[in-house]
Design an enzyme around this catalytic site. Structure first.
Site, mmCIF file in Angstrom:
data_model
loop_
_atom_site.group_PDB
_atom_site.id
_atom_site.type_symbol
_atom_site.label_atom_id
_atom_site.label_comp_id
_atom_site.label_asym_id
_atom_site.label_seq_id
_atom_site.Cartn_x
_atom_site.Cartn_y
_atom_site.Cartn_z
ATOM 1 N N ASP A 89 3.412 9.678 -0.476
ATOM 2 C CA ASP A 89 2.279 8.897 0.034
ATOM 3 C C ASP A 89 1.971 7.806 -0.983
ATOM 4 O OD1 ASP A 89 0.294 8.323 1.848
ATOM 5 O OD2 ASP A 89 -0.630 10.312 1.799
ATOM 6 N N HIS A 148 0.817 -1.223 0.000
ATOM 7 C CA HIS A 148 0.000 0.000 0.000
ATOM 8 C C HIS A 148 0.845 1.265 0.000
ATOM 9 C CE1 HIS A 148 -3.956 -1.915 0.771
ATOM 10 N NE2 HIS A 148 -3.156 -2.915 1.062
HETATM 11 C C1 G6P Z 1 -0.981 3.251 6.095
HETATM 12 C C2 G6P Z 1 -0.565 1.809 5.910
HETATM 13 C C3 G6P Z 1 -1.606 0.862 6.510
HETATM 14 C C4 G6P Z 1 -1.854 1.254 7.957
HETATM 15 C C5 G6P Z 1 -2.286 2.716 8.048
HETATM 16 C C6 G6P Z 1 -2.523 3.200 9.493
HETATM 17 O O1 G6P Z 1 -2.091 3.553 5.322
HETATM 18 O O2 G6P Z 1 -0.358 1.514 4.545
HETATM 19 O O3 G6P Z 1 -1.148 -0.474 6.443
HETATM 20 O O4 G6P Z 1 -2.835 0.427 8.541
HETATM 21 O O5 G6P Z 1 -1.275 3.516 7.467
HETATM 22 O O6 G6P Z 1 -1.394 3.019 10.293
HETATM 23 P P1 G6P Z 1 -1.411 2.108 11.580
HETATM 24 O O7 G6P Z 1 0.033 2.060 12.033
HETATM 25 O O8 G6P Z 1 -2.300 2.801 12.564
HETATM 26 O O9 G6P Z 1 -1.950 0.751 11.203
#
Ligand code: G6P
Length: 471
Positions: free
Chosen positions: A371, A162
């Site tokens: 991003d 992602h």
């Molecule tokens: C990004 C990453 C996701 C992640 C999100 C939130 O979008 O690609 O995999 O879940 O950030 O971050 P966190 O550390 O709270 O999961």
């Protein structure tokens, strides 16, 4: 144990970590886009989701959700430090985002990252039925594809990153670069947000692993072909459109404008509090516009919604302090009694309130330094039912490839950012409508379901998996 034909493996479960008194479980909207996005697809597909429910300690018992089986994984304090906060978010995350903050290489974290990846792989291998499909998500679990292949050579394995995949010269800094590259190439299809990421991986596979690569970045390694490609992720467009069409949401949007003092223009930004989001550059640009008198507080209001994130990681805590200090300074210098220059909100918003905020915003300012995609930009476009509004968008967000009718900007260039903000604020409504209509037309055929369908049909040419998707 019951097995599923499709197993999703992601660091996070798409669940709220609290269970209601009646034992029912609510879908959780995570601060990032992944959980809400996959939720849009999977609530009707008989599948298993392997992931972490948040918090430290053993895996909690969580009920299934409809036909989606939940397989929670526990993370100990040591796992949190070495795997989640350490290797994933203090080493890989900054390195993959162009090292906009310095990656930390701590030799103690690697073993924990590897051990957690192994546990997730074992859980997925147990949950998938013979000949089924496992779909692994993101940088937290980059070793999982190869580990599953060793445990279950009969299954189809997908991996989707992602976040951006960095240029080879940056990736080469990683002390464990060989394991990470091999781990990911254990998949049958490696998907990215942008085509450049696939080129980067193909180059590295040749250089580091002696693989063969064709013109379209298909990689042959150890006698096996790994397909790669770009599958830009999207949002549940229909959900945002139907929220935006609700009468109560439209009334709320009008009320918000009233509460903001009926300014001529409302600027909105909405970010996880993350160093990659470029919040400080944006605040600098905005405060200089105020200083130079090119933007007047009574006339223009800026709303910054910030979602606290990864707060146990030192650089995130420090960022939050710096931003809050800067917002305080700007309001102290340029605000008036009852008229702050920046409305800074760190409260959670529900989806309807978000849709109302998007409708209130004349200019949406999305300016990350780097991003993977940025789904907020797409949500804003989906919420603008009357095709009004301006989107200022960083060239370094994956969504800039598709939303090329936005006011594109290099956020590192503060002077350019100031000029672009002014251009967006002063743009001719007919020009805005043309731009917004083009972006809305693109999104209408490129929503989250189209994303999942494109990925899964490429992964599984028989079409078996995609046939089970909703809509
Ligand atoms: C990004 C990453 C996701 C992640 C999100 C939130 O979008 O690609 O995999 O879940 O950030 O971050 P966190 O550390 O709270 O999961």
């Amino acid at each position: 144990m019951r097995q599923s034909s499709l197993v999703v493996v992601a660091n996070r479960l798409p669940l709220d970590d609290s269970v209601a008194p009646d034992g029912a479980c609510e879908w959780r909207r995570s601060p990032g886009g992944l959980a809400s996005a996959l939720h849009a697809i999977l609530d009707d597909t008989p599948a298993t989701w392997v992931g972490w429910a948040g918090g430290a300690g053993p895996a909690p018992a969580l009920p299934d959700i409809g036909r989606l089986r939940i397989r929670p994984m526990g993370l100990s304090e040591k796992d949190l430090t070495g795997y989640y906060e350490g290797f994933a978010n203090a080493t890989l995350w900054p390195l993959y985002h162009d090292a906009v903050l310095p990656p930390v290489f701590d030799r103690g974290w690697w073993e924990t990252y590897r051990a957690v990846n192994r546990r997730f792989a074992e859980a997925a291998a147990e949950a998938v039925e013979p000949g089924g499909t496992v779909w692994v998500q993101d940088y937290h679990l980059q070793l999982v594809p190869q580990l599953i292949r060793e445990l279950r050579p009969d299954v189809l394995i997908g991996f989707f990153l992602h976040v951006p995949f960095p240029p080879p010269e940056l990736f080469m800094q990683l002390p464990r670069r060989l394991d990470l590259l091999r781990g990911m190439l254990g998949a049958d299809l490696v998907g990215f947000q942008r085509p450049q990421a696939a080129h980067n991986v193909a180059q590295l596979a040749v250089k580091l692993l002696g693989a063969e690569v064709t013109g379209d970045d298909q990689i042959t390694l150890d006698g096996r072909t790994i397909r790669t490609g770009a599958f830009p992720m999207s949002i549940d467009v229909a959900e945002m459109q139907s929220l935006a069409a609700r009468r109560d949401v439209r009334e709320r949007a009008a009320q918000l404008r009233q509460d903001l003092g009926r300014p001529r223009r409302v600027l909105l930004s909405m970010d996880r509090l993350d160093p990659i989001k470029g919040i400080e550059h944006r605040l600098t640009a905005y405060s200089e516009l105020l200083r130079d008198g090119r933007v007047k507080v009574r006339d223009t209001v800026m709303v910054q919604v910030a979602v606290p994130s990864r707060e146990r990681v030192e650089s995130y805590r420090r960022l939050r302090d710096r931003i809050e200090g800067e917002v305080g300074r700007i309001n102290g210098e340029y605000g008036r009694v009852g008229e702050p220059a920046i409305h800074y909100l760190i409260q959670p918003f529900d989806r309807a309130e978000l849709a109302a905020l998007y409708q209130t915003a004349d200019v949406m300012v999305v300016t990350p330094l780097r991003d993977g995609m940025n789904l907020v930009a797409k949500e804003y476009v989906a919420a603008r039912a009357d095709a009004s509004g301006a989107l200022v968008l960083s060239e370094f967000a994956g969504s800039a490839d598709e939303l090329s009718d936005a006011f594109l900007v290099n956020p590192h260039d503060v002077d350019g950012l100031k000029e672009t903000l002014l251009r967006a604020m002063e743009a001719d409504p007919a020009d805005l409508e043309r731009r917004m209509s083009a972006m809305r037309a693109h999104l209408s055929t490129h929503d989250i379901i189209a994303w999942a369908r494109a990925y899964l049909t490429t992964l599984d040419r028989t079409g078996r998996v995609a046939a089970g998707l909703r809509r």
